[in-house]
Design a protein around this motif. Structure first.
Motif, short mmCIF file in Angstrom:
data_model
loop_
_atom_site.label_atom_id
_atom_site.label_comp_id
_atom_site.label_asym_id
_atom_site.label_seq_id
_atom_site.Cartn_x
_atom_site.Cartn_y
_atom_site.Cartn_z
N TRP A 257 5.17 -10.33 15.57
CA TRP A 257 6.32 -10.11 14.64
C TRP A 257 6.79 -8.76 14.36
O TRP A 257 7.61 -8.56 13.58
CB TRP A 257 6.68 -11.19 13.63
CG TRP A 257 5.39 -11.20 12.77
CD1 TRP A 257 4.31 -12.33 12.85
CD2 TRP A 257 4.88 -10.15 11.73
NE1 TRP A 257 3.31 -12.00 11.97
CE2 TRP A 257 3.63 -10.80 11.37
CE3 TRP A 257 5.27 -9.23 11.31
CZ2 TRP A 257 2.86 -10.48 10.17
CZ3 TRP A 257 4.51 -8.65 10.13
CH2 TRP A 257 3.43 -9.19 9.77
N ARG B 117 2.08 -14.77 5.58
CA ARG B 117 3.83 -14.83 6.17
C ARG B 117 4.12 -16.28 6.05
O ARG B 117 3.93 -17.31 6.06
CB ARG B 117 3.25 -14.61 7.75
CG ARG B 117 4.80 -14.58 8.56
CD ARG B 117 4.62 -14.36 9.94
NE ARG B 117 6.15 -14.25 10.51
CZ ARG B 117 6.31 -14.66 11.91
NH1 ARG B 117 5.48 -15.24 12.59
NH2 ARG B 117 7.54 -14.49 12.16
N ASP C 45 14.15 -10.74 6.75
CA ASP C 45 13.41 -9.84 7.66
C ASP C 45 13.16 -8.52 6.64
O ASP C 45 13.93 -8.16 5.95
CB ASP C 45 14.05 -9.73 8.97
CG ASP C 45 14.14 -10.80 9.67
OD1 ASP C 45 13.32 -12.00 9.61
OD2 ASP C 45 14.91 -10.62 10.83
N ARG D 164 11.28 -13.42 10.09
CA ARG D 164 10.83 -13.36 11.32
C ARG D 164 10.48 -12.23 12.02
O ARG D 164 9.76 -12.45 12.86
CB ARG D 164 12.22 -13.83 12.08
CG ARG D 164 12.83 -15.20 11.67
CD ARG D 164 14.16 -15.31 12.48
NE ARG D 164 15.26 -14.42 12.01
CZ ARG D 164 16.27 -13.98 12.78
NH1 ARG D 164 16.57 -14.41 13.80
NH2 ARG D 164 16.96 -13.08 12.03
N MET D 165 11.01 -11.10 11.36
CA MET D 165 10.47 -9.71 12.07
C MET D 165 10.42 -8.70 10.99
O MET D 165 10.85 -8.90 9.88
CB MET D 165 11.84 -9.38 13.01
CG MET D 165 11.90 -10.21 14.20
SD MET D 165 10.41 -9.88 15.53
CE MET D 165 10.53 -8.16 15.71
#
Length: 425
Positions: free
Chosen positions: A347, A314, A290, A318-319
């Motif tokens: 996200w 992407r 992340d 995840r974030m």
């Protein structure tokens, strides 16, 4: 020759030198420069030994500032035509060269790192018309300045150590220049948009006249025709676009500099010059962690480019958390773009920080555990240094904290404060 009348014959001579070097490069065996280390290129150079001698000799040099002032006096006194390669005001130029010598002296025991930095610097110096013969004049001026500053206690062993250090750096710069002969020394670009976003702040769009290669997170040196030979480095505020246009966010640092020319005296249709893209605060091909973005003021520019790159490709993470600093809400100069990205990217989490009330480093530390993230930090050097230091103290490994080198590194990789940008040897 006068500094404002460099003759066509001089430029023709430089072009012939480039052509001969390009021919040698094309005829040489093909070997990737990336595979070569400083030890391969300079196998007998003992940087640590020279570092010890140079550090001891510093006691005889009253100050690096005085040394550099004497160096330029000698350089322009003996070779006045070289004055045309430098900006009209030499104040920043002298401060920058002090930083370069400090960097060299501090890291001479790590020759691979020095060689890599100065190879990139040599690539960038092509835009100035710097050639190997100029470095020879610089070396002679340095010797004269060292002798004049150190006085009677100066000796041959000290001078030889300084010269080996300089020649090691210059050899790397010459390699960088030769390896870049297949690209232009600089690019002309037309301003297609110029928007004032607040007092002393502008967002510019420019269209290069030739293809311009870069990666999200990198920066470019920019020059205005209003200030010949004065360059400042600014982050590119967009990922590569199909139309080839680039975006820059420029905050005026003071009167009379490049930033003032770009903010207050540049308009649509004007032509700027760009140096090659530089910087290593870029994304991995497929980030598996992340991502944490921490951006203060116009540090938003590279963060914006990285977000655009992540949105287009992407994979693995995840974030993304974005901490965006401004002293007050009214100073969020690109708020519409931030809001649009936050709405489009599920996200992405945006945390606005009022830096007039708390520092970015404090806000980041209070918000969560970042030890498993990949962090990118951008903005004024003081803010970047504080955030990077706090993240490291919180347990995030240094190799997962990315930012442009802070003051003390060569200006090829510097950014933000005009007093820390874009000068040359």
């Amino acid at each position: 020759m006068p500094r404002d009348t460099v003759t066509p014959e001089y430029h023709a001579l430089l072009a012939r030198h480039d052509a001969m070097r390009l021919r040698r490069q094309m005829l040489a065996p093909d070997r990737s420069p990336a595979a070569r280390t400083a030890r391969e290129l300079e196998p007998t150079y003992d940087g640590a030994a020279d570092q010890r001698v140079i550090v001891q000799s510093l006691e005889l040099v009253a100050s690096l500032d005085d040394l550099i002032a004497r160096l330029y006096d000698a350089l322009f006194g003996h070779w006045p035509y070289l004055r045309s390669l430098f900006p009209e005001s030499m104040d920043f130029q002298k401060r920058h060269l002090v930083q370069i010598f400090r960097y060299l002296i501090d890291r001479l025991h790590r020759p691979d790192e020095v060689a890599a930095q100065f190879t990139r610097l040599g690539r960038d110096h092509r835009k100035l018309g710097v050639r190997p013969a100029h470095y020879q004049a610089f070396e002679a001026a340095l010797c004269e300045a060292l002798r004049g500053t150190a006085g009677a206690q100066w000796n041959d062993a000290m001078e030889e150590a300084w010269l080996r250090m300089l020649r090691f750096a210059v050899a790397a710069m010459n390699r960088g220049a030769e390896e870049a002969l297949r690209e232009p020394p600089s690019w002309h670009a037309t301003v297609t948009r110029h928007e004032l976003r607040g007092p002393g702040l502008a967002v510019l769009r420019v269209s290069p006249h030739e293809p311009y290669s870069y990666r999200a997170g990198q920066f470019a040196a920019v020059a205005s025709p209003l200030l010949p030979q004065a360059w400042r480095q600014y982050s590119i505020a967009c990922a590569p676009r199909k139309d080839g246009e680039l975006e820059f966010h420029v905050r005026q640092a003071g009167p009379g500099g490049v930033s003032e020319a770009l903010v207050a005296r540049t308009g649509v249709g004007d032509t700027l010059r760009l140096g090659p893209a530089s910087g290593t605060a870029t994304l991995d091909a497929a980030p598996t962690r992340d991502v944490l973005l921490v951006a203060d003021d116009t540090g938003w520019a590279p963060a914006k480019a990285l977000l655009e790159e992540l949105a287009a490709h992407r994979s693995g993470f995840r974030m993304v958390h974005l901490f965006l600093g401004a002293r007050h809400a009214v100073e969020r100069y690109d708020a519409a773009a931030v809001a649009a990205l936050a709405q489009r990217l599920p996200w992405l989490r945006v945390i606005h920080v009022a830096t007039g009330e708390q520092t970015l480093a404090e806000a980041v530390a209070r918000h969560g555990d970042w030890t498993r993230h990949l962090a990118f930090v951008s903005g004024p050097p003081a803010a970047v240094g504080a955030v990077a230091t706090r993240l490291a103290a919180l347990g995030l490994p240094a190799e997962h904290i990315r930012h442009d080198p802070l003051p003390g590194m060569p200006a090829l990789t510097g950014r933000r404060a005009e007093a820390l940008e874009g000068a040359d040897i």
